[in-house]
Write a protein that holds these residues in place. Sequence first.
Motif, PDB file in Angstrom:
ATOM      1  N   ARG A  30      50.386-119.232 102.701  1.00 28.86           N
ATOM      2  CA  ARG A  30      50.736-120.452 101.959  1.00 28.86           C
ATOM      3  C   ARG A  30      52.082-120.930 102.443  1.00 28.86           C
ATOM      4  O   ARG A  30      52.954-120.117 102.778  1.00 28.86           O
ATOM      5  N   GLU A  31      52.265-122.239 102.463  1.00 28.68           N
ATOM      6  CA  GLU A  31      53.560-122.806 102.825  1.00 28.68           C
ATOM      7  C   GLU A  31      54.102-123.577 101.637  1.00 28.68           C
ATOM      8  O   GLU A  31      53.382-124.334 100.993  1.00 28.68           O
ATOM      9  N   ASP A  33      58.195-125.144 100.256  1.00 30.63           N
ATOM     10  CA  ASP A  33      59.654-125.195 100.380  1.00 30.63           C
ATOM     11  C   ASP A  33      60.125-124.719 101.748  1.00 30.63           C
ATOM     12  O   ASP A  33      61.177-124.075 101.864  1.00 30.63           O
ATOM     13  N   VAL A  35      58.964-122.381 103.572  1.00 40.23           N
ATOM     14  CA  VAL A  35      58.776-120.948 103.774  1.00 40.23           C
ATOM     15  C   VAL A  35      57.284-120.651 103.777  1.00 40.23           C
ATOM     16  O   VAL A  35      56.532-121.174 102.965  1.00 40.23           O
ATOM     17  N   PHE A  36      56.866-119.800 104.704  1.00 38.18           N
ATOM     18  CA  PHE A  36      55.472-119.358 104.772  1.00 38.18           C
ATOM     19  C   PHE A  36      55.384-118.019 104.068  1.00 38.18           C
ATOM     20  O   PHE A  36      56.190-117.121 104.327  1.00 38.18           O
ATOM     21  N   ARG A  37      54.411-117.874 103.192  1.00 36.72           N
ATOM     22  CA  ARG A  37      54.187-116.617 102.479  1.00 36.72           C
ATOM     23  C   ARG A  37      52.871-116.030 102.966  1.00 36.72           C
ATOM     24  O   ARG A  37      51.833-116.686 102.898  1.00 36.72           O
ATOM     25  N   VAL A  42      55.301-110.867 102.339  1.00 33.91           N
ATOM     26  CA  VAL A  42      56.099-111.328 103.478  1.00 33.91           C
ATOM     27  C   VAL A  42      56.409-112.808 103.336  1.00 33.91           C
ATOM     28  O   VAL A  42      55.529-113.613 103.045  1.00 33.91           O
ATOM     29  N   GLU A  43      57.676-113.155 103.557  1.00 35.98           N
ATOM     30  CA  GLU A  43      58.101-114.553 103.639  1.00 35.98           C
ATOM     31  C   GLU A  43      58.647-114.788 105.040  1.00 35.98           C
ATOM     32  O   GLU A  43      59.408-113.969 105.553  1.00 35.98           O
ATOM     33  N   ILE A  44      58.259-115.919 105.621  1.00 36.43           N
ATOM     34  CA  ILE A  44      58.714-116.264 106.964  1.00 36.43           C
ATOM     35  C   ILE A  44      59.384-117.630 106.896  1.00 36.43           C
ATOM     36  O   ILE A  44      58.771-118.613 106.479  1.00 36.43           O
ATOM     37  N   ALA A  45      60.652-117.676 107.304  1.00 34.14           N
ATOM     38  CA  ALA A  45      61.402-118.926 107.333  1.00 34.14           C
ATOM     39  C   ALA A  45      61.655-119.323 108.780  1.00 34.14           C
ATOM     40  O   ALA A  45      61.978-118.479 109.620  1.00 34.14           O
ATOM     41  N   ARG A  67      61.146-111.754 105.767  1.00 38.69           N
ATOM     42  CA  ARG A  67      61.654-111.022 104.609  1.00 38.69           C
ATOM     43  C   ARG A  67      60.481-110.346 103.919  1.00 38.69           C
ATOM     44  O   ARG A  67      59.421-110.945 103.765  1.00 38.69           O
ATOM     45  N   HIS A  69      58.923-108.187 100.602  1.00 40.56           N
ATOM     46  CA  HIS A  69      59.039-107.959  99.159  1.00 40.56           C
ATOM     47  C   HIS A  69      57.946-106.980  98.751  1.00 40.56           C
ATOM     48  O   HIS A  69      56.761-107.252  98.955  1.00 40.56           O
TER      49      HIS A  69
END
Length: 92
Positions: A30-31, A33, A35-37, A42-45, A67, A69
């Motif tokens: 999902r994208e 703000d 950021v891809f989740r 996992v978050e990818i900026a 990042r 979590h």
Amino acid sequence: MSAPVVKEMALTRAEFLRLLPGAAGEAPVREGDGVFRVGGAVEIALDPQPPRRLGLFTIPVMRVTLRFHGGTDEDAQAFVRRFDRAFQKGGG
């Protein structure tokens, strides 16, 4: 793996989007703000950088921050290995 993983990559946003499914595997992406989740862990900026110029060549540069979590260090390391394989460029 609590510290973020930061990579400087030679790719555009379009290339990132094309290759991301290979890194995500079966996990939903999902994208929001900017950021891809990937899954819930996992978050990818993405942070576009000025392109590199080598004579007549221009190479795009993107700073990519991963990042994590939840999950274990082993889970994070496995994701980084899969991410690296998905975005590996060949030459020859």
